[in-house]
Scaffold this active site. Structure first.
Site, short mmCIF file in Angstrom:
data_model
loop_
_atom_site.label_atom_id
_atom_site.label_comp_id
_atom_site.label_asym_id
_atom_site.label_seq_id
_atom_site.Cartn_x
_atom_site.Cartn_y
_atom_site.Cartn_z
N ALA A 148 51.49 45.26 98.68
CA ALA A 148 50.13 44.73 98.56
C ALA A 148 50.17 43.30 98.02
O ALA A 148 49.32 42.46 98.36
CB ALA A 148 49.31 45.62 97.63
N SER A 149 51.15 43.01 97.17
CA SER A 149 51.27 41.66 96.61
C SER A 149 51.45 40.64 97.74
O SER A 149 50.84 39.57 97.72
CB SER A 149 52.49 41.55 95.69
N HIS A 192 44.67 43.56 89.96
CA HIS A 192 46.11 43.72 89.70
C HIS A 192 46.74 42.35 89.45
O HIS A 192 46.31 41.34 90.01
CB HIS A 192 46.76 44.38 90.92
N ASP A 271 41.64 44.51 98.34
CA ASP A 271 42.87 45.14 97.87
C ASP A 271 42.54 46.58 97.50
O ASP A 271 41.95 46.84 96.45
CB ASP A 271 43.41 44.37 96.65
N ASN A 300 48.19 50.67 100.66
CA ASN A 300 49.61 51.04 100.69
C ASN A 300 49.80 52.51 101.07
O ASN A 300 49.73 53.38 100.18
CB ASN A 300 50.24 50.84 99.31
N1 PLP Z 1 46.84 46.28 93.96
C1 PLP Z 1 46.55 47.40 93.31
C2 PLP Z 1 45.11 47.82 93.17
C3 PLP Z 1 47.56 48.18 92.74
O1 PLP Z 1 47.27 49.29 92.07
C4 PLP Z 1 48.90 47.74 92.87
C5 PLP Z 1 50.00 48.52 92.27
O2 PLP Z 1 49.85 49.56 91.72
C6 PLP Z 1 49.16 46.56 93.57
C7 PLP Z 1 48.11 45.86 94.10
C8 PLP Z 1 50.56 46.05 93.75
O3 PLP Z 1 51.16 46.79 94.76
P1 PLP Z 1 52.55 46.36 95.41
O4 PLP Z 1 53.60 46.89 94.51
O5 PLP Z 1 52.54 47.04 96.76
O6 PLP Z 1 52.58 44.89 95.52
#
Ligand code: PLP
Length: 475
Positions: A148-149, A192, A271, A300
């Site tokens: 997601a990042s 996040h 997100d 994700n």
């Molecule tokens: N966004 C949200 C709402 C999350 O809860 C998280 C991780 O828990 C992330 C982004 C980051 O995810 P990733 O590790 O896939 O970058």
């Protein structure tokens, strides 16, 4: 390694995996080692002559397992889930065997084409508007990112490219640098940390909007910040709306923030890292209200949809902004059919990419929509069971609403007692949780994370919490 040896090794590993996963409850969920534990357990250098695969297998329990925190254990309640499944593990085996690098359609057509179709399947499963889907025949399209990042960062870069071009049309004498120093992005104070990092990577300002009593970003607060920034001569260009925050699974009001974004020509990125998985169940889709106003949407499947890490699915209404933002086209990457289907190298940071759509295909086919929906609903039911036990003990309180499969709770009273409670729980190592803090209130998070969870596990987890609290409060 000879083929026969590979076959024996792989079969032995499959047996090990089944044994490992099916008996997770018997292992201490938290690794019980000190930093540096591993180096003394293995030689100082790679062997000159090959070890046997049997030696390697023997070292898994001796070297690796002591240092593993068991994310798939029903005793694991930290962060958010990172689910896996047998179909997904098998798909990853095949992906490793094919070992293609699908950076362009030509580099392995099935890798690209399966991804396009899977993201249509999944987009339809969560009720995304057709503007996001490749099958609509419009501009929309989707890609599997690693995390997601990365999706948040890529959306930010697309939004930045779009805004710079728009501003230049009005101010042809302004340079890119002049414009970029004025750009400002928005997100909630509950977003996040990867959102803040995307702003840092992108070299733009980011304003954090104070969330309301339900930890949601509201449209009027976003609009106020935008107006203030416009008055100060800044250029608003991007807002990240979170559906299911990491701290407490709160939902920003997309139905309010989306229209504000549209009004001020700001790219809206959603997100839904964790909670997006639950949108395969119609009863949770009300949280997506306003989705038609978004420019990009990400969640994700590797978190909660039984697909092994990494698989972060991102849809865009107009991917051309992303593709053109960093367009390079050296001769060695060109091919005859360029432009007819995505060349995913333009949609992501790296050039090379794994065949990740395979595991999505295997999971969607071998579970089917109904079983995946049952899986989501089961987790949510377990969270409610835990919350009930917590509510019945007057020493505890639930913090906020119980959304999805996350329960935020604390001992009534100060933060210190709750910090101690968590520390002792994790030191005992029978269950694992992490904490969060919102507006100076520290609380524990119990996330249901394992596909092996049963109601008895919720009772076990609650009893563990209660036992630690009993001891603490007696003292
Ligand atoms: N966004 C949200 C709402 C999350 O809860 C998280 C991780 O828990 C992330 C982004 C980051 O995810 P990733 O590790 O896939 O970058």
């Amino acid at each position: 390694m000879e083929p026969k040896e590979f076959s024996d090794f792989a079969k032995s590993m499959v047996d090990y995996i089944v044994e490992y996963l099916e008996n997770l409850r018997e292992r201490r969920v938290l690794a019980n080692v000190q930093p540096g534990y591993l180096r003394p357990l293995i030689p100082n250098a790679a062997p000159d002559d090959p070890d046997s695969w049997q030696d390697v297998m023997a070292d898994i329990e001796r070297v690796i397992m002591p240092g593993i925190t068991h994310w798939q254990s029903p005793r694991f309640h930290a962060y958010y889930p990172m689910t896996n499944s047998y179909p997904s593990i098998v798909a990853d085996m095949l992906s490793g065997a094919i070992a293609c690098v699908g950076f362009s359609w030509m580099a392995s057509p099935a890798c690209t084409e399966l991804e396009v179709v899977m993201l249509d399947w999944l987009g339809n499963m969560i009720g995304l508007p057709k503007e996001f889907l490749a099958s609509s025949g419009g501009k929309g399209g989707a890609v599997i990112q690693g995390t997601a990042s990365e999706a948040t960062l890529m959306a930010l870069q697309a939004a930045k490219a779009k805004k710079v071009q728009e501003v230049k049309e009005d101010h042809p004498d302004w340079t890119d640098d002049m414009i970029v120093t004025k750009l400002v992005a928005y997100t909630s104070d509950q977003a996040h940390s990867s959102v803040e990092r995307a702003g840092l990577f992108g070299g733009v300002k980011m304003h954090f909007i104070a969330s309301d009593a339900k930890n949601s970003m509201r449209g009027e607060d976003l609009e106020m910040a935008i107006k203030n920034d416009l008055e100060a001569g800044l250029i608003p260009f991007y807002a990240v709306v979170t559906l299911g925050t990491t701290n407490s699974c709160a939902f920003d009001r997309l139905d309010e923030c989306g229209p504000v974004g549209n009004k001020y020509h700001i790219w809206i990125h959603v997100d839904a890292g964790y909670a997006g998985c639950a949108f395969i169940c119609p009863e949770y889709r009300h949280f997506m209200q306003g989705i038609e106003t978004a420019d990009s949407f990400n969640f994700n499947p590797h978190k909660w949809l039984l697909v092994n890490f990494d698989c972060s699915t991102m849809w865009l209404k107009d991917p051309s902004w992303l593709i053109n933002a960093f367009y390079v086209n050296p001769v060695y990457l060109r091919h005859e059919t360029q432009g007819s289907l995505p060349d995913y190298r333009h949609w992501q940071i790296p050039l090379s990419r794994r065949f990740r759509a395979l595991k999505l295909w295997f999971v969607l086919r071998l579970y089917g929509v109904k079983q995946l929906q049952d899986h989501i609903r089961r987790y949510c039911k377990f969270a409610q069971e835990f919350a009930e036990m917590c509510r019945a003990d007057e020493r505890f309180e639930i913090v906020g609403e119980v959304n999805m499969a996350l329960v935020c709770f604390r001992l009534k009273g100060g933060n210190e007692a709750n910090e101690k409670l968590l520390k002792v729980i994790n030191c005992r190592g029978n269950i694992h949780m992490v904490a969060a803090k919102i507006h100076e209130i520290y609380f524990l998070r119990m996330a249901v994370c394992s596909r092996y969870t049963k109601s008895e596990d919720m009772i076990y987890t609650w009893n563990e919490v209660k036992e630690v609290a009993d001891e603490m409060l007696q003292k």
